[in-house]
Write an enzyme that holds these catalytic residues in place. Structure first.
Site, short mmCIF file in Angstrom:
data_model
loop_
_atom_site.label_atom_id
_atom_site.label_comp_id
_atom_site.label_asym_id
_atom_site.label_seq_id
_atom_site.Cartn_x
_atom_site.Cartn_y
_atom_site.Cartn_z
N LYS A 212 -9.57 5.89 5.52
CA LYS A 212 -8.26 5.33 5.19
C LYS A 212 -8.39 4.09 4.31
CE LYS A 212 -5.71 6.96 9.26
NZ LYS A 212 -4.96 6.54 10.47
N ARG B 237 -11.61 7.31 -3.75
CA ARG B 237 -12.06 8.70 -3.65
C ARG B 237 -13.58 8.81 -3.59
NH1 ARG B 237 -9.69 12.01 -8.33
NH2 ARG B 237 -7.81 11.02 -7.49
N ASN C 245 -3.28 9.05 -7.58
CA ASN C 245 -2.11 9.92 -7.60
C ASN C 245 -0.83 9.22 -7.18
OD1 ASN C 245 -3.57 12.43 -8.27
ND2 ASN C 245 -4.47 12.18 -6.24
N GLU D 282 0.17 -3.30 4.68
CA GLU D 282 -0.94 -2.34 4.81
C GLU D 282 -0.94 -1.68 6.19
OE1 GLU D 282 -3.55 -0.80 3.78
OE2 GLU D 282 -3.97 -1.56 1.76
N ASP D 283 -1.59 -0.52 6.27
CA ASP D 283 -1.75 0.14 7.57
C ASP D 283 -3.22 0.29 7.95
OD1 ASP D 283 -2.15 3.65 7.21
OD2 ASP D 283 -2.30 2.20 5.59
N SER E 115 -2.17 0.61 -4.46
CA SER E 115 -2.77 1.75 -3.78
C SER E 115 -4.08 2.14 -4.44
CB SER E 115 -1.81 2.95 -3.81
OG SER E 115 -2.44 4.13 -3.35
N ALA E 116 -5.04 2.54 -3.63
CA ALA E 116 -6.33 3.01 -4.17
C ALA E 116 -6.20 4.42 -4.74
CB ALA E 116 -7.39 2.98 -3.08
N SER E 117 -5.07 5.06 -4.48
CA SER E 117 -4.87 6.44 -4.92
C SER E 117 -4.51 6.52 -6.39
CB SER E 117 -3.77 7.10 -4.09
OG SER E 117 -3.46 8.39 -4.61
N LYS F 178 -10.93 -1.70 -1.83
CA LYS F 178 -10.69 -2.38 -0.57
C LYS F 178 -11.92 -2.20 0.31
CE LYS F 178 -5.80 -1.10 -0.94
NZ LYS F 178 -4.70 -0.30 -0.39
N ASP G 29 0.87 -1.16 0.00
CA ASP G 29 0.00 0.00 0.00
C ASP G 29 0.92 1.23 0.00
OD1 ASP G 29 -2.33 1.61 0.28
OD2 ASP G 29 -2.02 1.69 2.44
N LEU G 30 0.37 2.39 -0.26
CA LEU G 30 1.19 3.60 -0.29
C LEU G 30 1.01 4.46 0.96
CD1 LEU G 30 3.07 5.52 -1.91
CD2 LEU G 30 0.98 6.54 -2.89
N ASP G 31 -0.20 4.96 1.14
CA ASP G 31 -0.46 5.87 2.26
C ASP G 31 -0.37 5.16 3.59
OD1 ASP G 31 -0.94 7.83 0.38
OD2 ASP G 31 -3.11 7.50 0.35
N THR H 250 0.68 10.34 3.52
CA THR H 250 -0.13 11.37 2.88
C THR H 250 -1.51 11.43 3.51
OG1 THR H 250 -0.90 9.85 1.17
CG2 THR H 250 1.08 11.12 0.68
#
Length: 228
Positions: free
Chosen positions: A49, A53, A124, A175-176, A120-122, A151, A13-15, A21
């Site tokens: 989280k 979007r 960006n 993941e977080d 990532s779901a982002s 997710k 995951d990213l964030d 972010t």
């Protein structure tokens, strides 16, 4: 639990895992919540989280019982406004925003020959990776625009394994968020949860922060033997 030797790839995951972010997302969503008259609090921030979007926007509107007050076009405009606000913050990022221990862990994985992908779901995520200077580690990234489900559905982590040409059982997902851990588990992959172990109790392995992410620590968790 899976044997450490069978692991061939890591899906991140990213964030909250590679960089934080979340505060930028919270600030941008807070502005939207204020605009539509929905009370913002930490519980709402936590609930957003790891989800997409539009799912985030719908959750905000539902919190204020306003889910039926906007047309699809208006919702798209609100989501676009949030993204504009978020990108203003993201454009200020640099490698200094990489979470502690992550750069060393990625280098360790790469040196050891593990395949890496980003889930990532982002939308960006490519921009964020560029700002962090981590593009070379993630040549394989899941495009969230190609997914039918967000997710906690396992689709994104299944795709993360697929683009690495690996079976899910040969992958570890990091993941977080509870929704992300559920996604990893549903994909049949080994899950690492970063953060509060009571919140991420469903994870196969729990680390309280990113500094604990090392191959030695993961191997110890999977084998029950601490390396010397």
């Amino acid at each position: 639990m899976v044997k450490f030797a069978t692991i061939k790839g890591f899906i991140f995951d990213l964030d909250g895992v590679i960089t934080d972010t979340a505060i930028f997302h919270s600030q941008a969503w807070h502005q939207i919540a204020d605009k539509v008259g929905v009370t913002w609090d930490e519980q709402l921030a936590d609930a957003l989280k790891g989800i997409s979007r539009m799912d985030s926007l719908n959750l905000i509107l539902a919190r204020g019982h306003r889910e039926h007050d906007f047309t699809d076009a208006q919702k798209q405009a609100l989501a676009a406004e949030k993204n504009t606000n978020y990108l203003k913050l993201v454009n200020q990022m640099s490698p200094a925003n990489i979470l502690p221990g992550i750069k060393a862990f990625l280098a360790e994985l790469q040196a050891a020959g593990y395949a890496l992908s980003l889930a990532s779901a982002s939308k960006n995520a490519p921009l964020v990776l560029s700002k962090l200077g981590l593009n070379d580690y993630f040549t394989k990234t899941v495009d969230p625009a190609t997914l039918a489900h967000g997710k906690p559905d396992p689709e994104i982590f299944l795709r993360g394994a697929e683009i690495l040409d690996l079976a899910p059982a040969a992958c570890i997902g990091v993941e977080d968020a509870a929704a992300g851990v559920q996604s990893i588990n549903g994909a049949g992959e080994t899950s690492i949860g970063i953060g509060d172990p009571t919140v991420l109790a469903a994870a196969d392995i729990n680390f309280t922060d990113t500094t604990q992410l090392t191959l030695a620590n993961i191997k110890a968790q999977l084998t029950g033997v601490t390396s010397n």
